[in-house]
Design an enzyme around this catalytic site. Structure first.
Site, mmCIF file in Angstrom:
data_model
loop_
_atom_site.group_PDB
_atom_site.id
_atom_site.type_symbol
_atom_site.label_atom_id
_atom_site.label_comp_id
_atom_site.label_asym_id
_atom_site.label_seq_id
_atom_site.Cartn_x
_atom_site.Cartn_y
_atom_site.Cartn_z
ATOM 1 C CE LYS A 64 -4.113 1.518 -0.363
ATOM 2 N NZ LYS A 64 -4.885 1.202 -1.557
ATOM 3 C CB SER A 68 -8.175 1.684 -3.172
ATOM 4 O OG SER A 68 -6.880 1.313 -2.795
#
Length: 628
Positions: free
Chosen positions: A192, A393
């Protein structure tokens, strides 16, 4: 005195009458402008001019009526479905003698969107109708469109160089340390990378590894598409040794492009206009090189979306996902949910297609939209997800509400991860002699304290909340995709995938565009695809914004005037300007956005010269301040 009072009353009456007449004229003009729609019969023979002086997007930002009159940056945006519909209509329209692609000021778009338009251009060409493209210098995405044209024209003083995806990303850790800002980062997901610019001075090996894999796939798809559209073009050397190619022709980039078969003709805009005029007819009322023109926006209005048959609802989620209402290119959960629930209540929908084109954003807003979509499922409506250029996401979070998921091979998706950033300024204040103190009745009194810093209890709670959010994300994906939580965690961790790889990983089900998704939704509802129409559930633009757009126009009426375009080197510099604008926007989003976010960093570097109007406006403000 009576005479004076009488005269005054007369003057006041005349003034009121003039004001009333002026208001009636204004609102009459407003009504006329907003209600005027060209009929198909008003379209005359000529060239359909696609002056793409802006970006291809899924959902254009609503025009700011006040910014439209200012001297700041105004980014023109073209709705993807309108472009494709216009091209498909033009293919069989005998009034359209030729399609003209003016790509000099093309602002690009994400690969999937550009590919969809390029394929529509190719359908026009394959129908036997000529397509002519012109630019001083083509960008990578501009050339993806132009490659499908019958004739590619370029200025002899211009030239095209291919850049490929990639470039520098700003990292703010050094600046943050100098300023004394303490960036408290809470994250889950080894890959991430969205938080890395605030915690590192360079990309982590894991993040760089993922970006390289993604870019290699997307760039490989671009090369395959160019080779298919222009099989005789020798562009490989322009990718691997451009300096040697240009040195061999003593810096004449246009000559090198012509010799390699990348372009068909070198000529000025006047030369190009004369060539188009030979096909479409000359407009003798204008200067030399002017041709009979069918303006794009008039053509789109004259060919509206079909309304026959049963309605398949299409809910568009495009842009950064934010809490509250949509604004400035962001998509707000409140706005989307209202459009959806109103549609379910009034539109008599037979099925729902959720069209996603988003890099993510607020985790709370993503979940709110997912739950609203489940209301359609509660009403026994089939739900089909159609991924556009992006569904990463938070965008992927929303997609878990679907029964089946469509994507393009170059859709950017995945990025299953979550993070939060809270900046505090205790060290910054100490640098200038300011300290903090106070009393607290609980460990959470005054937390998170941006002046005095967070305490261990707050950090632990925030990290636990982020981990819980990630577990929820994993659970949503696991249940939707029929994968074990362990498997989702393995392919998650913030990794970003192209659509082809995502299909292999079972994150998506099928390849296809929006039409394929609507057709599938119709079949799942027990209907024939030819017996339905798409009913778009979206906020309608405000009357003032529509009025401004009508009055100012899109700028495509200057068909006989050249865009003051740039050569290849200037275009490359302009794209870097957009990168800077996006970077400033990222800083603003971290400072003002939701505390818990599911957003994709890698997505930002793939949309061509794409920066939102808000980002460009912020950049203009910063540069203006810096110049003072």
């Amino acid at each position: 005195m009576k005479l004076v009072r009488g005269a005054w009353k007369i003057l006041v009456g005349i003034k009121d009458g003039l004001v009333l007449i002026a208001m009636l004229l204004f609102f009459g003009l407003l009504f006329g402008v907003m209600s005027s729609k060209p009929s198909p019969a008003a379209i005359r023979d000529g060239a359909l001019l696609l002056k793409l002086d802006g970006q291809i997007v899924e959902q254009p930002e609503e025009a700011d009526p006040f910014a439209s009159f200012s001297s700041g940056s105004r980014v023109h945006q073209f709705r993807l479905r309108d472009l494709v519909r216009a091209l498909d209509k033009a293919k069989d329209d005998t009034r359209v003698k030729v399609v003209v692609l003016d790509l000099q000021s093309f602002g690009g778009g994400y690969p999937a969107a550009v590919d969809e338009v390029a394929n529509a251009v190719r359908r026009v060409r394959d129908s036997g109708k000529p397509v002519l493209a012109y630019a001083v210098a083509y960008t990578d995405s501009g050339y993806r469109l132009a490659a499908n044209a019958s004739e590619i024209w370029m200025s002899p003083m211009g030239g095209t160089l291919f850049m490929g995806p990639g470039g520098s990303q700003l990292y703010y850790k050094g600046l943050i340390d100098k300023l004394g800002v303490n960036a408290h980062v809470y994250r889950v997901g080894k890959y991430k990378s969205y938080v890395e610019p605030y915690t590192r001075t360079e990309a982590s090996p894991e993040a760089k590894e993922e970006v390289v894999k993604l870019y290699q796939v997307l760039f490989g798809q671009w090369q395959e598409a160019i080779a298919k559209a222009r099989p005789k073009a020798k562009f490989a050397d322009f990718l691997t040794k451009p300096d040697q190619v240009i040195a061999a022709v003593q810096g004449d980039i246009a000559k090198a492009n012509l010799q390699a078969g990348l372009v068909d003709k070198l000529g000025t805009r006047l030369d190009f206009g004369k060539r188009v005029g030979e096909i479409a007819g000359f407009d003798r009322s204008k200067p030399a090189g002017s041709f009979n023109t069918i303006r794009y926006e008039a053509y789109v209005e004259a060919n509206p979306l079909p309304t026959n048959g049963d309605a398949i609802g299409v809910l568009t989620i495009a842009g950064d996902i934010v809490d509250g209402k949509s604004n400035g290119g962001n998509v707000g959960a409140d706005t989307v949910n209202k459009a959806l629930l109103d549609g379910l209540a009034r539109k008599k929908l037979k099925a729902l297609v959720v069209r996603i084109d988003s890099p993510g954003g607020s985790a709370l807003a993503s979940e709110d939209m997912r739950r609203a979509i489940l209301e359609a499922k509660a009403q026994k409506l089939p739900i089909v997800v159609s991924m556009g250029s992006l569904a990463a996401s938070g965008g992927y979070w929303v997609s878990t509400a679907g029964d089946v998921v469509f994507a393009e091979p170059n859709t950017i998706t995945g990025s299953i991860g979550i993070f939060g950033i809270i900046p505090t300024f205790e060290n910054t204040l100490k640098k200038i002699g300011i300290t903090t103190d106070g009393v607290r009745t609980t460990p959470l009194s005054g937390q998170p304290d941006i002046y005095g810093g967070t305490n261990p209890q707050t950090d632990a709670i925030f990290q636990a909340g982020i981990e819980n959010g990630y577990r929820q994300f994993i659970t949503r994906v696991s249940e939707a995709r029929k994968l074990s939580p362990a498997r989702v965690d393995e392919i998650g961790q913030g990794r970003v995938w192209d659509g082809g790889t995502a299909r292999q990983l079972r994150l998506v089900d099928r390849f296809g565009g929006l039409k394929d998704a609507v057709d599938e939704a119709a079949r799942r509802a027990g209907l024939k695809p030819e017996d339905v129409h798409a009913e778009y559930l979206e906020k309608k633009p405000g009357w003032l914004g529509k009025f401004v757009e009508k009055v100012i126009g899109s700028g495509d009426d200057d068909d006989d005037a050249s865009s003051q375009g740039s050569d290849a080197l200037s275009r490359m510099a302009a794209e870097r300007r957009a990168v800077f604008a996006r970077a400033l926007g990222d800083v603003k989003r971290i400072g003002t956005g939701a505390a818990i976010q599911a957003r994709c960093l890698e997505c930002d570097g793939l949309g061509g010269a794409s920066a939102s109007r808000a980002d460009l406006k912020l950049m203009d403000f910063v540069l203006a301040r810096a110049a003072q």
